[in-house]
Design an enzyme around this catalytic site. Structure first.
Site, mmCIF file in Angstrom:
data_model
loop_
_atom_site.group_PDB
_atom_site.id
_atom_site.type_symbol
_atom_site.label_atom_id
_atom_site.label_comp_id
_atom_site.label_asym_id
_atom_site.label_seq_id
_atom_site.Cartn_x
_atom_site.Cartn_y
_atom_site.Cartn_z
ATOM 1 N N HIS A 1 52.893 49.014 42.032
ATOM 2 C CA HIS A 1 51.689 48.238 42.332
ATOM 3 C C HIS A 1 51.938 46.747 42.130
ATOM 4 O O HIS A 1 51.018 45.938 42.209
ATOM 5 C CB HIS A 1 50.554 48.727 41.411
ATOM 6 N N LYS B 1 53.182 42.857 42.640
ATOM 7 C CA LYS B 1 53.286 41.832 43.686
ATOM 8 C C LYS B 1 54.164 40.721 43.114
ATOM 9 O O LYS B 1 53.734 39.966 42.243
ATOM 10 C CB LYS B 1 51.926 41.258 44.069
ATOM 11 N N ASP C 1 64.554 31.294 45.598
ATOM 12 C CA ASP C 1 65.628 30.438 45.090
ATOM 13 C C ASP C 1 65.645 30.352 43.563
ATOM 14 O O ASP C 1 66.274 29.438 43.008
ATOM 15 C CB ASP C 1 65.520 29.023 45.677
ATOM 16 N N HIS D 1 38.523 41.873 43.538
ATOM 17 C CA HIS D 1 39.853 42.443 43.322
ATOM 18 C C HIS D 1 40.628 41.692 42.244
ATOM 19 O O HIS D 1 41.794 41.979 41.988
ATOM 20 C CB HIS D 1 40.633 42.435 44.646
ATOM 21 N N LYS E 1 42.080 40.594 38.721
ATOM 22 C CA LYS E 1 42.471 41.321 37.513
ATOM 23 C C LYS E 1 42.866 40.282 36.472
ATOM 24 O O LYS E 1 43.995 39.777 36.489
ATOM 25 C CB LYS E 1 43.629 42.268 37.823
ATOM 26 N N ASP F 1 39.070 33.758 24.110
ATOM 27 C CA ASP F 1 38.891 32.459 23.461
ATOM 28 C C ASP F 1 39.207 31.333 24.442
ATOM 29 O O ASP F 1 38.895 31.433 25.625
ATOM 30 C CB ASP F 1 39.745 32.375 22.196
#
Length: 475
Positions: A221, A223, A228, A394, A396, A401
């Site tokens: 899952h 990404k 470089d 979507h 996450k 604090d």
């Protein structure tokens, strides 16, 4: 159906011994499958849910568990371990050894040390993310490494593919690793021009493989993009039109990161490990790019079914327990375990500003019902719950604090914490925390607050939520 049952009853009456054989077969099936499930050593609730469900499905239950049930984690861990052993060791820095509890926890559970970033940009929604990604790819000189759960052959996917083709033709090493389930729509015709240009493409956990159980779970899952060794991207945004608000008014509301600095060494290591695991081949050695120490404390945190520590889960729970003023959590899928629920409710009961931002309607009705089954307990503890809509949230992210921020690919649910391969970024930085607070505050202002006295009918709310709650350990 009744005629089939009657026929079976008639068959048993005509052949009394057949009934005994069927009963014996069912008992052997139940004991064998039960031992298989129990030896997985999963949570008792999940284990009991599987046992009860499959006991009611004689013989067919074996097929269901074989396809959908948890895999042999030890085998996956050994294979991943071999890939990790072929990577050069990452030295422990003095900063990591002297860091605070969260950094030490991350190092102990992932072997990825605390580091720094010289530049961190929070990219809101797909439009800003794809523009930054395409610009970075267009400027690549040595290599472009990409790993995605969803890579669609639509307009967005075609733009990214064509940018990769252009760089591959210019002599840049391009490696694309995509999940076999999340990117199932990608076919040979779409990939052929990329392969002809000299790029390499690999699939993470192909569904069907000889002598191997099908991998419906245990997806990558993650990404990840590293260009470089100097620019990196990670977060929640896949490559799909569904994430580009310029193409679709109902595009997902999401958050991504653009990174520069020494922390990219860890992100690069995660990609290369995944590439070795998926292909069995190690890319040519890449010189490590050195950076001046950055002002942002950053650490890569990974988790997956190849390790038993649930590093991202532990990181979230530990960060919540360590908070002293506020805990703001945004997640599209909220199906917490006992530890996470205890952390959230304890923080709220202790008087902290605890807020939960979830979609009003997610792309899974079952998950939506399951999430809402936890609302009463959260509200009673003093948690403020906001439901974002009409777009699908979507994002996450966790904010604790004024200095702790966790942003990545992991949802706040069992699947992300235990079944999927995930990656998150831990920041200890007041500036990043302030930027994340502004984004979450803006989204909460467009997300009505869930009221304690809200109307909930039995058939349309209470009963579906209760039934979905029973499925929580399996989600």
């Amino acid at each position: 159906m009744l005629s089939l049952v009657d026929a079976l009853h008639g068959l048993v009456r005509a052949h009394p011994t057949l009934g005994a054989w069927l009963l014996a077969g069912w008992l052997v099936y139940l004991v064998g499958l039960g031992l298989w499930i129990v030896l997985q050593k999963r949570e008792p609730a999940a284990t009991l849910a599987w046992l009860i469900s499959l006991a009611a499905l004689p013989y067919v239950g074996f097929v269901v568990y074989y396809v959908f049930g948890p895999q042999r984690i030890r085998r996956q861990r050994l294979r991943r371990g071999r890939a990790r052993a072929r990577m050069p060791e990452t030295p422990d820095s003095a900063e990591a050894a002297e860091s605070r509890e969260l950094a030490r926890l991350g190092l102990a559970t992932t072997r990825l040390p605390a580091s720094t970033a010289t530049d961190v940009r929070l990219l809101v929604d797909g439009g800003a993310t794809y523009d930054a990604l395409l610009e970075a790819i267009g400027n690549a000189q040595e290599h472009v490494h990409l790993e995605y759960y969803i890579f669609e052959p639509d307009r967005t996917g075609t733009r990214v593919r064509d940018a990769l083709i252009e760089r591959a033709r210019a002599g840049v090493a391009v490696r694309l690793l995509i999940d076999a389930v999340g990117s199932a729509k990608v076919g040979h015709r779409f990939l052929a021009p990329l392969l002809e240009a000299g790029a390499e493409v690999a699939w993470f956990h192909p569904m069907l493989s000889r002598w191997r159980r099908p991998w419906l779970n245990m997806r990558s899952h993650r990404k990840i993009v590293v260009i470089d060794g100097r620019i990196g991207f990670t977060g929640g945004i896949n490559v799909t039109d569904e994430e580009d608000e310029r193409l679709r008014p109902d595009a997902y509301r999401d958050l991504h990161l653009r990174l520069e600095g020494d922390v990219l060494a860890s992100l690069q290591q995660v990609f290369i490990e995944d590439w070795i695991y998926a292909t069995g081949q190690r890319p040519p050695s890449l010189p490590r790019v050195t950076f001046e120490p950055g002002e942002v404390s950053a650490q890569v945190v990974v988790s997956g079914p190849d390790a038993s520590w649930e590093a991202i889960h532990r990181m979230h729970v530990s960060a919540i327990h360590g908070a002293r003023q506020r805990v703001w959590l945004a997640t599209p899928y909220f199906v917490p375990g006992e530890a996470a629920m205890m952390a959230l409710t304890s923080a709220a009961l202790a008087g902290l500003d605890v807020r939960l931002l979830v979609p009003r309607t997610s792309d899974s009705r079952l998950v939506t019902y399951a999430a809402r089954s936890y609302f009463d307990e959260l509200l009673a503890a003093g948690v403020r719950i906001h439901e974002y809509g009409p777009r699908m949230l979507h994002t996450k992210a966790l904010l604790c604090d004024d200095d702790i921020a966790i942003i990545g690919s992991a949802n706040f649910d069992h699947r992300s914490f235990r079944l999927n391969f995930e990656v998150s970024m831990l920041f200890r930085d007041a500036g990043i925390a302030a930027s994340l607070a502004d984004i979450l505050h803006h989204d909460m202002s467009h997300a009505p607050r869930v009221r304690v006295d809200r109307h909930r009918s039995f058939l349309r709310a209470k009963l579906p939520e209760a039934l979905a709650r029973l499925m929580s350990p399996l989600l």
